[in-house]
Design a protein around this motif. Sequence first.
Motif, PDB file in Angstrom:
ATOM      1  N   GLN A   1      -2.954   4.786  -2.654  1.00 63.63           N
ATOM      2  CA  GLN A   1      -3.200   3.637  -3.530  1.00 63.63           C
ATOM      3  C   GLN A   1      -2.926   2.355  -2.754  1.00 63.63           C
ATOM      4  OE1 GLN A   1      -0.854   4.688  -7.156  1.00 63.63           O
ATOM      5  NE2 GLN A   1      -2.806   4.330  -8.209  1.00 63.63           N
ATOM      6  N   HIS A   2      -3.571   1.266  -3.184  1.00 64.39           N
ATOM      7  CA  HIS A   2      -3.510   0.003  -2.447  1.00 64.39           C
ATOM      8  C   HIS A   2      -2.680  -1.034  -3.186  1.00 64.39           C
ATOM      9  CE1 HIS A   2      -6.490   1.541   0.293  1.00 64.39           C
ATOM     10  NE2 HIS A   2      -7.256   1.884  -0.730  1.00 64.39           N
TER      11      HIS A   2
ATOM     12  N   ASP B   1      -2.983  -2.341  -6.986  1.00 63.15           N
ATOM     13  CA  ASP B   1      -3.358  -1.291  -7.946  1.00 63.15           C
ATOM     14  C   ASP B   1      -2.313  -1.221  -9.060  1.00 63.15           C
ATOM     15  OD1 ASP B   1      -5.580  -0.700  -6.480  1.00 63.15           O
ATOM     16  OD2 ASP B   1      -4.830   1.206  -5.677  1.00 63.15           O
ATOM     17  N   ARG B   2      -2.772  -0.796 -10.216  1.00 66.27           N
ATOM     18  CA  ARG B   2      -1.878  -0.692 -11.369  1.00 66.27           C
ATOM     19  C   ARG B   2      -1.431   0.761 -11.554  1.00 66.27           C
ATOM     20  NH1 ARG B   2      -2.026  -5.262 -14.535  1.00 66.27           N
ATOM     21  NH2 ARG B   2      -3.577  -6.780 -13.886  1.00 66.27           N
ATOM     22  N   VAL B   3      -0.142   0.909 -11.927  1.00 69.87           N
ATOM     23  CA  VAL B   3       0.455   2.232 -12.140  1.00 69.87           C
ATOM     24  C   VAL B   3       1.163   2.210 -13.489  1.00 69.87           C
ATOM     25  CG1 VAL B   3       2.139   3.883 -11.264  1.00 69.87           C
ATOM     26  CG2 VAL B   3       0.808   2.528  -9.666  1.00 69.87           C
TER      27      VAL B   3
ATOM     28  N   ARG C   1      -0.800   6.782   3.262  1.00 68.66           N
ATOM     29  CA  ARG C   1      -2.017   7.581   3.160  1.00 68.66           C
ATOM     30  C   ARG C   1      -1.651   9.063   3.200  1.00 68.66           C
ATOM     31  NH1 ARG C   1      -5.997   4.216   3.347  1.00 68.66           N
ATOM     32  NH2 ARG C   1      -6.034   2.381   4.661  1.00 68.66           N
TER      33      ARG C   1
ATOM     34  N   ALA D   1       3.838   6.298  -6.990  1.00 67.42           N
ATOM     35  CA  ALA D   1       2.410   6.037  -6.842  1.00 67.42           C
ATOM     36  C   ALA D   1       1.764   7.201  -6.110  1.00 67.42           C
ATOM     37  CB  ALA D   1       2.181   4.742  -6.064  1.00 67.42           C
TER      38      ALA D   1
ATOM     39  N   GLU E   1       2.564  12.192  -3.889  1.00 65.43           N
ATOM     40  CA  GLU E   1       3.189  11.002  -4.457  1.00 65.43           C
ATOM     41  C   GLU E   1       4.181  10.386  -3.481  1.00 65.43           C
ATOM     42  OE1 GLU E   1       3.205  12.097  -9.212  1.00 65.43           O
ATOM     43  OE2 GLU E   1       4.944  12.631  -7.986  1.00 65.43           O
TER      44      GLU E   1
ATOM     45  N   ASP F   1       0.851  -1.194   0.000  1.00 61.75           N
ATOM     46  CA  ASP F   1       0.000   0.000   0.000  1.00 61.75           C
ATOM     47  C   ASP F   1       0.883   1.239   0.000  1.00 61.75           C
ATOM     48  OD1 ASP F   1      -2.262  -1.520   0.098  1.00 61.75           O
ATOM     49  OD2 ASP F   1      -2.590  -1.265   2.262  1.00 61.75           O
TER      50      ASP F   1
END
Length: 197
Positions: A118-119, A122-124, A77, A114, A93, A74
């Motif tokens: 984002q978890h 997830d796609r980047v 936050r 990222a 970021e 992850d």
Amino acid sequence: MRDVGWRWRWQRVPMRRPWDVADAWVGLLTLLALLLVVPAAGNAAGRAVAERGMSARAAQMTERHEAVAVLLRDAPRAGADAGAARGKLSEDEALVRARWSGPDGLSRVGDVVAVLGQHKGDRVRIWVHEDGQLAEVPLSRARVTGDAILAGLVAASLAALLLVALRRMCRRCLDRARLCAWDREWAEVGPQWGEYS
């Protein structure tokens, strides 16, 4: 007295001196140069930067490939510590461990940029070199265009400043010539004034 402004320098009047005519010509040439040279300088600089930028972009697009990385952790936050070394990252970021496949099909693992929050999974979108190693995002057309416009504006401004500075230098030289001529004429006429009083 009728105000004729700068026009008297172009008319044949008794008070007109050679340096007045020279001053008028320098002013006219400066105006023409501002109208012709300044846009030409801006255009030339903008085109040169645009061509160089588009060549660099084309080279980057052939050397780099877009890929998709899957986050293995992850991302921090918002408000959490996203890492001490931010480098070129923005405030929202963070660098997060991820896995991706290079153009050669081999799987690679590394830190990718990222968005905070984002978890895992997830796609980047990322850019990689031929060998699958991470690469910077290639130059965009908007960036090249912006750089070209900025270069053109700077070149045009510098050309305008240079022309105005040259005009002022010429004006100073002509003012010195005026003062010297007035001093000479006064030295001839001044003593005669005492004879009439």
